[in-house]
Every structure is written in C-alpha cells, then in structure tokens.
Design a protein around this motif. Structure first.
Motif, PDB file in Angstrom:
ATOM      1  N   VAL A   1       0.835  -1.217   0.033  1.00 35.91           N
ATOM      2  CA  VAL A   1       0.082  -0.028  -0.101  1.00 35.91           C
ATOM      3  C   VAL A   1       0.873   1.294  -0.108  1.00 35.91           C
ATOM      4  O   VAL A   1       0.705   2.165  -0.572  1.00 35.91           O
ATOM      5  CB  VAL A   1      -1.048   0.019   1.148  1.00 35.91           C
ATOM      6  N   LEU A   2       1.810   1.252   0.775  1.00 36.77           N
ATOM      7  CA  LEU A   2       2.656   2.464   0.886  1.00 36.77           C
ATOM      8  C   LEU A   2       3.560   2.666  -0.341  1.00 36.77           C
ATOM      9  O   LEU A   2       3.991   3.715  -0.750  1.00 36.77           O
ATOM     10  CB  LEU A   2       3.906   2.329   2.017  1.00 36.77           C
ATOM     11  N   MET A   3       3.865   1.618  -1.280  1.00 38.66           N
ATOM     12  CA  MET A   3       4.404   1.638  -2.497  1.00 38.66           C
ATOM     13  C   MET A   3       3.513   2.049  -3.681  1.00 38.66           C
ATOM     14  O   MET A   3       3.692   1.936  -4.937  1.00 38.66           O
ATOM     15  CB  MET A   3       5.116   0.305  -3.026  1.00 38.66           C
ATOM     16  N   GLU A   4       2.188   2.291  -3.352  1.00 41.08           N
ATOM     17  CA  GLU A   4       1.075   2.805  -4.144  1.00 41.08           C
ATOM     18  C   GLU A   4       0.869   1.601  -5.183  1.00 41.08           C
ATOM     19  O   GLU A   4       0.356   1.683  -6.043  1.00 41.08           O
ATOM     20  CB  GLU A   4       1.659   4.078  -4.992  1.00 41.08           C
ATOM     21  N   GLY A   5       0.940   0.460  -4.630  1.00 37.05           N
ATOM     22  CA  GLY A   5       0.691  -0.780  -5.513  1.00 37.05           C
ATOM     23  C   GLY A   5      -0.805  -0.607  -5.879  1.00 37.05           C
ATOM     24  O   GLY A   5      -1.722  -0.436  -5.204  1.00 37.05           O
TER      25      GLY A   5
END
Length: 315
Positions: A208-212
């Motif tokens: 989520v943090l890697m905008e996946g």
C-alpha cells in the motif's frame, strides 16, 4: 448516500470491537507474563509476548481509526488515513522481532530444559485459550475482510489462540510424561506462527505504501470497462492505488471525440464513475482530452480545449 452510511457504520463497529478486544487482551497479557515468570514456562512467556504485540496492534488500530477520523487539511489533503498503514508496518516488524527472540531463547532451553511448574502453566494457558476465543469472536463481527488493520488484529489473535493451544498441550505433556522439551517446542511453534503473520502484514502494508494496485481491483477489468464506455476512444496515464484499507483511488487521461459537447463529456464521466464505484473505486479523477490533442503537450493544454473533472464519491 447509503454507501457513506454503511461505511460509517462498519467504521464505528470496527472501532468498538478493537477497543473491547484491546482491554481484554492487555489485561490477560499481564496475567500471562507474570504466570510465565512464576511457572518458568517459555511457552507461556512467548504467548504473552505474542499477546503484547496483539495489545500493541489493537491499541494502534484504535489510534489509527481515531486519527483517521481527523479531517483533511492543507498540509495533509487525505487527512491521517495512511496512519493505519504505517501502524500495520510497525506491527508486522514488531512481530518479526518477537519471533526471532523466542527462537533464540528456545534454542538455549532445548539444550538445558529447566523445571516448569506445569499445573500452574496449564491453568493459565487454559484461561488464555478461552480469552482468545472470546476476542476472536468479537473481532470476527467487525470487518476483517477488507480492513487491513482489522485483519492484522484478527490474525494476531488467531496466532495467540494457537499459541494457547500449544501451551496447554505442552503443560499436559510435562504433567503426564515429564517431557521438559515440550515447553520450548511449543514456544517455537508459536514463533513460526508469529513470523508468518508478521511477514504477511508487513508485505501487505508495504504494498500500500508503495502505491501498489489494490489486491481487490482487477486492472484489466477496469481498463476494459473504461474503454468500452460510449465516447471514449482510449485511455492512458492510468494509476490505481489505495489511500488506506478499503479506500481506493484512480486517476487517468481519457481521449474522447473532439466534437463532443461539455454536457456529453460530463455524461461520459458520470457513467465511468458509476461503473467504477461498483468495482471498488470510490475516488475517481479523469482528465478528458481530444484525439488531436498530443499527449506530450498535455501540460501545455489550453484550458478551453480540455475538461478536467474530479469527483469524490466519499463526500
């Protein structure tokens, strides 16, 4: 807007479930830690260690829900919704560290099994098992499917439950067969569970943090839906990401027929938004452009030549 009401309702239910679970788990974790020291049982101590991470996880969960309610402002336009994901990363890493510590401690105990007060251990582990069953039931009534925070908390408690089963079994083996090694063995089994849940929670939160792309979103289906909308010629610059658990956002450029009126363009946008809400995307931003409008110059577009539209279904 029924959609909003439902979201608020599950949010409140989740928060309440986490609060109650937090109080029960924290209280029993203290009992189990003291019991582990008094009975000299590593299985109890490792279960208490797992319960500590549970208690932290539930506490952070409550905090994440509370902070997530804070309104967006100029410096944080999405509000504090991402805090929940940061909490999940912290949570996952804590679990990994606890697991490594238990492995280390168990290794020494296998070489030299200490005396364990097995009857006391059995009583404490059995009560622990009942406490975990109760908390798992409370959390199951919340939204453990879509909400990463709730799922993390639920996985922790299931791990705890199995840890208690391990401690009960070890206590029985020590009482009936005098097998001192059953205690470190039970703690190693708990450590493996802790390691797995820690790894999964960390991996999901980092995604989520890697905008996946969100796991519950089928990108090909989204592209297909948008390109099949009447009036849309093609789409590019597509991005789909999660703001926080259960809140997905999309942005893209859509190329439309240059002869369309503004009213028709708005209709196209409404249609796409409507379709996407049913596919789990509530926050949609689409920039419409004409086919003769070169993509390389999209930053230099004249205002009258493009219609940019942003609409948020959550408000």
């Amino acid at each position: 807007m029924g959609h909003d009401h439902g979201h608020d309702h599950t949010h409140g239910a989740n928060k309440k479930a986490l609060w109650i679970s937090f109080i029960i788990i924290t209280a029993y974790m203290i009992v189990e830690a003291i019991g582990g020291f008094l009975t000299n049982s590593l299985a109890l101590l490792s279960d208490a260690g797992h319960m500590l991470s549970d208690s932290i996880s539930l506490g952070i969960g409550v905090l994440a829900f509370t902070l997530g309610e804070k309104v967006a402002n100029h410096s944080k336009t999405y509000g504090y919704k991402r805090f929940e994901i940061l909490a999940a990363v912290f949570n996952g890493v804590t679990l990994l560290l606890i697991a490594i510590y238990i492995f280390f401690e168990a290794f020494h105990r296998f070489q030299d099994p200490p005396e364990v007060a097995s009857t006391g251990m059995l009583v404490i582990a059995s009560i622990g098992l009942l406490v975990n069953i109760l908390v798992a039931w409370i959390l199951m009534r919340g939204d453990t499917h879509d909400n990463l925070n709730m799922r993390a908390a639920f996985l922790h408690v299931i791990g705890d439950l199995l840890g208690s089963v391990g401690a009960v079994t070890a206590a029985l083996l020590i009482i009936f067969f005098g097998w001192g090694w059953a205690d470190p063995l039970a703690s190693v089994i708990v450590a493996v569970l802790v390691l797995f849940s820690g790894w999964r929670v960390t991996k999901d939160a980092v995604h989520v943090l890697m905008e996946g792309t969100p796991k519950n979103v089928d990108l090909n289906d989204i592209i297909h839906t948008m390109e099949n909308t009447d009036g849309v010629l093609s789409i590019h610059d597509l991005h789909v990401w999660s703001i926080t658990s259960g809140q997905n956002a999309l942005s893209c450029h859509a190329v439309v027929d240059g002869n369309l009126s503004i009213v028709d363009s708005q209709k196209i946008l409404r249609t796409i938004e409507h379709e996407l809400v049913h596919k789990g995307i509530g926050h949609v931003t689409i920039q419409l452009e004409h086919s003769e409008h070169p993509h390389e110059d999209s930053l230099l577009c004249q205002h009258d030549q493009e219609i940019s539209h942003s609409h948020d279904h959550d408000h």
